[in-house]
Scaffold this motif. Structure first.
Motif, mmCIF file in Angstrom:
data_model
loop_
_atom_site.group_PDB
_atom_site.id
_atom_site.type_symbol
_atom_site.label_atom_id
_atom_site.label_comp_id
_atom_site.label_asym_id
_atom_site.label_seq_id
_atom_site.Cartn_x
_atom_site.Cartn_y
_atom_site.Cartn_z
ATOM 1 N N LEU A 1 0.679 -0.970 0.214
ATOM 2 C CA LEU A 1 -0.190 0.425 -0.648
ATOM 3 C C LEU A 1 0.606 1.167 0.451
ATOM 4 C CD1 LEU A 1 -2.306 -1.236 3.059
ATOM 5 C CD2 LEU A 1 -2.808 -1.412 0.009
ATOM 6 N N ARG A 2 0.261 2.483 -0.694
ATOM 7 C CA ARG A 2 1.475 3.745 -0.755
ATOM 8 C C ARG A 2 0.200 4.404 -0.724
ATOM 9 N NH1 ARG A 2 6.441 4.312 -2.891
ATOM 10 N NH2 ARG A 2 5.990 1.997 -4.152
ATOM 11 N N GLY A 3 0.736 5.100 -0.444
ATOM 12 C CA GLY A 3 0.131 6.959 0.218
ATOM 13 C C GLY A 3 -1.012 7.352 0.584
ATOM 14 N N ASP A 4 -2.184 7.504 -0.010
ATOM 15 C CA ASP A 4 -3.820 7.032 0.502
ATOM 16 C C ASP A 4 -4.248 6.081 0.130
ATOM 17 O OD1 ASP A 4 -3.565 10.008 0.678
ATOM 18 O OD2 ASP A 4 -4.669 10.612 -1.626
ATOM 19 N N ASP A 5 -3.910 5.563 -0.043
ATOM 20 C CA ASP A 5 -4.090 3.966 -0.338
ATOM 21 C C ASP A 5 -4.490 3.190 0.573
ATOM 22 O OD1 ASP A 5 -4.753 3.631 -3.345
ATOM 23 O OD2 ASP A 5 -3.212 2.479 -3.703
ATOM 24 N N VAL A 6 -3.439 3.762 2.350
ATOM 25 C CA VAL A 6 -2.926 3.065 2.990
ATOM 26 C C VAL A 6 -4.204 3.335 3.993
ATOM 27 C CG1 VAL A 6 -2.291 3.251 5.530
ATOM 28 C CG2 VAL A 6 -0.998 3.392 2.888
ATOM 29 N N ALA A 7 -4.825 4.700 3.599
ATOM 30 C CA ALA A 7 -6.649 4.795 4.026
ATOM 31 C C ALA A 7 -7.583 4.348 3.842
ATOM 32 C CB ALA A 7 -6.371 6.589 4.463
ATOM 33 N N ARG A 8 -7.543 4.306 3.073
ATOM 34 C CA ARG A 8 -8.269 3.747 2.000
ATOM 35 C C ARG A 8 -8.672 2.039 2.699
ATOM 36 N NH1 ARG A 8 -9.255 4.708 -4.051
ATOM 37 N NH2 ARG A 8 -11.235 2.940 -4.036
ATOM 38 N N ALA A 9 -7.076 1.289 2.605
ATOM 39 C CA ALA A 9 -7.438 0.154 2.774
ATOM 40 C C ALA A 9 -8.478 -0.541 4.144
ATOM 41 C CB ALA A 9 -6.017 -0.319 2.647
ATOM 42 N N ARG A 10 -7.773 1.015 5.422
ATOM 43 C CA ARG A 10 -8.191 0.348 6.479
ATOM 44 C C ARG A 10 -9.342 0.701 6.699
ATOM 45 N NH1 ARG A 10 -5.440 4.830 10.180
ATOM 46 N NH2 ARG A 10 -7.505 6.022 8.559
ATOM 47 N N GLU A 11 -10.036 1.159 5.979
ATOM 48 C CA GLU A 11 -11.775 1.312 6.136
ATOM 49 C C GLU A 11 -12.454 0.839 5.109
ATOM 50 O OE1 GLU A 11 -12.758 5.226 4.718
ATOM 51 O OE2 GLU A 11 -11.464 6.883 6.066
#
Length: 642
Positions: free
Chosen positions: A56-66
């Motif tokens: 995961l990179r950048g904004d994908d980290v937050a989206r993956a968490r949700e």
């Protein structure tokens, strides 16, 4: 427009209710289960490829968490690679599709798919469960189809049985009974098998093909359409080549059979060949025909072999083309390897079901072919019917009169303008060189058949205007063959009628000398006889038939003697039986024994459909050359003893 047998047996509405609806339901369940198996395998393959690692990179980290509900992912992390995440990489890659969101819900709801080992176990359980459901569903489809087909076959057999009872009375030659038995067994079985195969193919294979194509479209609709069109073309080509190859093979086989017959003809001409010293010519001719036979067989095999090779080449070309397009999509990163597997496996799994279209046509054709003679038999109109306004017939008391009676069987007039008077209360024998003539006359009395012209009267009353019930209550026909049915002895004598007791049946049996041998059976009158019981000798079966008739006290009794050989004791018993049953009754014999003819009060000789002579045995021997000829032909020592 009349319906075909298939349309009558399987109307469209039948597939939407009862067993038809059950077959559809289980067919759809089995198709969905097969898709579940393929999806489980594809997910397992995807898991082996990414090994549960999710970068995961950048904004994908937050989206993956949700989206994945992965704990421990902070907002400040720019790059992270999650390991041992089970199906998470697959879920994340397909997060923008509806089925990816469905997979995400499964991932969030169940803990097993969140680790590699748990995901493997979860996919194995789901795949095996779907496989078991698939197996069970296919079996349930077949079972529902067989139950419907069996019900239809039972209905046809009921109609055949009822129709045989209606129209079988006039079956003098036994052809109609043989035909009914063939329809009852062979043709109905063909209808049953054809219906079962058709329903199974329609409800099991069609949902499978549609479900697998839908699965392929969900993976990539463009590639699915690109693969579908050539696939349909190859399926058509393979089917066409198989039909052409079969046609060529059959033609070659016919040519080969013709050549074999030509070769074998010389085997019967040895005297001609050797007698005229034609050995060299015959050898040359034989080898020429033998070479032709070998060339015909080889040509047929070559044609069939070429059809198979062309079909295999077409299939190989299709497979290469599909692999090319799918492989190109994988290399261009438009399709994941697991998705490519799912798409190709969908088409591959649908291939066995593709033959269903030809099978459906063949099954329907088989049902129609077997059903046409069945329905033709069922729809036959009975020869004899009760007249409107028919009245009760009184028992015969004076004379049976035949007035200008013509009776036709097939295309032949068996009786031609017959005029005859038979006195009541006497024993009369009807004899003829044509064995069909006495039987025809005997069948006219209880109206098993109708004359083409003329009348039959009981005491000046036309029996055609009497009720069939009253006529057949007073006129009974005892057949010489097939005169017992499968059941107990008591049922055979009483006919299942409750108004007759065991004592009544025993009295009738005693009168015809059947009581003693019945008591020797294991269970007496309750002994089962027929197909699954005691086997009766011809004389025993005939006496039971006589007891059945005597129990009902008819005024007119038509007795057709058995043509089977009888021992001397049985002959003596029958002679005494005839004397007993003839008291105060009109008895008409269709004899097969000379002793029976001699004991009759009156003998009627039929020739060319008319009465040739009437009198006693002694009188006819003196006055009728035709009668003497009949006696010699029927009872000479070189034929049989009377």
């Amino acid at each position: 427009m009349s319906l075909t047998p298939f349309e009558q047996l399987l109307p469209t509405r039948a597939l939407g209710r009862g067993r038809g609806l059950a077959a559809w339901f289980w067919g759809i369940v089995g198709a969905v289960a097969l898709c579940g198996v393929l999806v489980s395998i594809a997910l397992m393959l995807d898991l082996w490829i990414h090994r549960g690692e999710l970068p995961l990179r950048g904004d994908d980290v937050a989206r993956a968490r949700e989206f994945l509900v992965v704990p421990g992912l902070d907002d400040g992390i720019e790059f992270v690679t999650l390991t041992d995440q089970g199906l998470a990489p697959t879920v994340w890659r397909n997060r923008d599709t509806w089925w990816g969101r469905t997979l995400a819900w499964i991932y969030r709801t169940f803990p097993a798919p969140r680790t590699n080992r748990g995901a493997v176990a979860f996919l194995l359980i789901v795949g095996m469960g779907c496989a078991l459901v698939r197996i069970a569903a296919r079996a349930r489809v077949r079972r529902a189809a067989e139950e419907y087909a069996l019900q239809s076959a039972s209905s046809l057999r009921s109609h055949l049985h009822r129709q045989t009872l209606r129209i079988g009375l006039g079956d003098l030659e036994g052809d109609r009974a043989t035909r009914a038995q063939q329809l009852f067994v062979d043709e109905v079985n063909a209808v049953r098998d054809g219906l079962s195969d058709w329903i199974t193919g329609l409800c099991r294979d069609i949902p499978t093909i549609l479900a697998l194509f839908l699965l392929a479209v969900l993976v990539d609709w463009r590639l699915s359409l690109i693969c579908l069109l050539p696939l349909l073309g190859v399926w058509w080509f393979v089917d066409f080549e198989q039909k052409q190859g079969e046609a060529r093979r059959q033609q070659a086989q016919l040519n080969a059979e013709s050549a074999v017959r030509l070769l074998s003809a010389g085997l019967c001409q040895s005297r001609l060949v050797r007698g005229y010293a034609m050995e060299a010519f015959e050898q040359d001719r034989f080898h020429k025909n033998l070479n032709q036979f070998q060339s015909e067989v080889s040509a047929g095999r070559r044609r069939q072999s070429w059809s198979r090779r062309l079909a295999r080449v077409a299939i190989a070309a299709l497979a290469a083309m599909m692999l090319y397009f799918v492989g190109a999509a994988v290399l261009a990163h438009r399709l994941a390897p697991a998705d490519a597997f799912l798409l190709l496996s969908s088409f591959l799994a649908a291939t066995p079901s593709a033959s269903v279209f030809g099978m459906l046509a063949a099954s329907r054709k088989a049902v129609d072919k077997a059903g046409i003679p069945i329905y033709a038999f069922i729809n036959e109109i009975p020869e004899v019917g009760q007249a409107v306004g028919a009245k009760f017939l009184e028992p015969l008391s004076r004379t049976i009169i035949f007035e200008s009676v013509t009776a036709r069987r097939g295309d032949r007039d068996v009786l031609k303008q017959l005029d005859l008077r038979i006195p009541a209360g006497k024993t009369t024998a009807i004899v003829s060189l044509d064995p069909l003539a006495p039987r025809t006359l005997g069948h006219l009395l209880p109206r098993f058949i109708e004359p083409q012209s003329g009348r039959v009267l009981y005491d000046s009353e036309d029996i055609a205007w009497g009720t069939l019930e009253s006529l057949r209550a007073e006129t009974l026909y005892v057949s010489g063959e097939d005169n017992c049915f499968s059941g107990t002895v008591l049922e055979n004598i009483t006919g299942g009628e409750g108004r007759y007791s065991v004592s009544d049946a025993a009295d009738a049996a005693k009168l015809v000398h059947a009581h003693s041998f019945i008591l020797r059976f294991p269970m007496g009158y309750e002994t089962l006889i027929g197909e699954r019981g005691e086997r009766l000798e011809p004389g025993q079966a005939f006496r039971i038939a006589l007891a059945r008739a005597i129990l009902r006290k008819p005024a007119v009794l038509v007795v057709e003697e058995p043509d089977s050989p009888l021992d001397d004791d049985t002959k003596a018993i029958l002679d005494d039986t005839y004397q007993r049953i003839s008291q105060n009754r009109t008895v008409i014999f269709l004899p097969h024994r000379l002793s029976t003819v001699r004991r009759c009060d009156l003998i009627v000789l039929l020739a060319e459909g008319k009465v040739a002579a009437i009198g006693s045995h002694a009188e006819l021997l003196k006055s009728s050359e035709v009668y003497r000829h009949w006696e010699y032909v029927s009872f000479n020592a070189f034929r049989k003893k009377g």
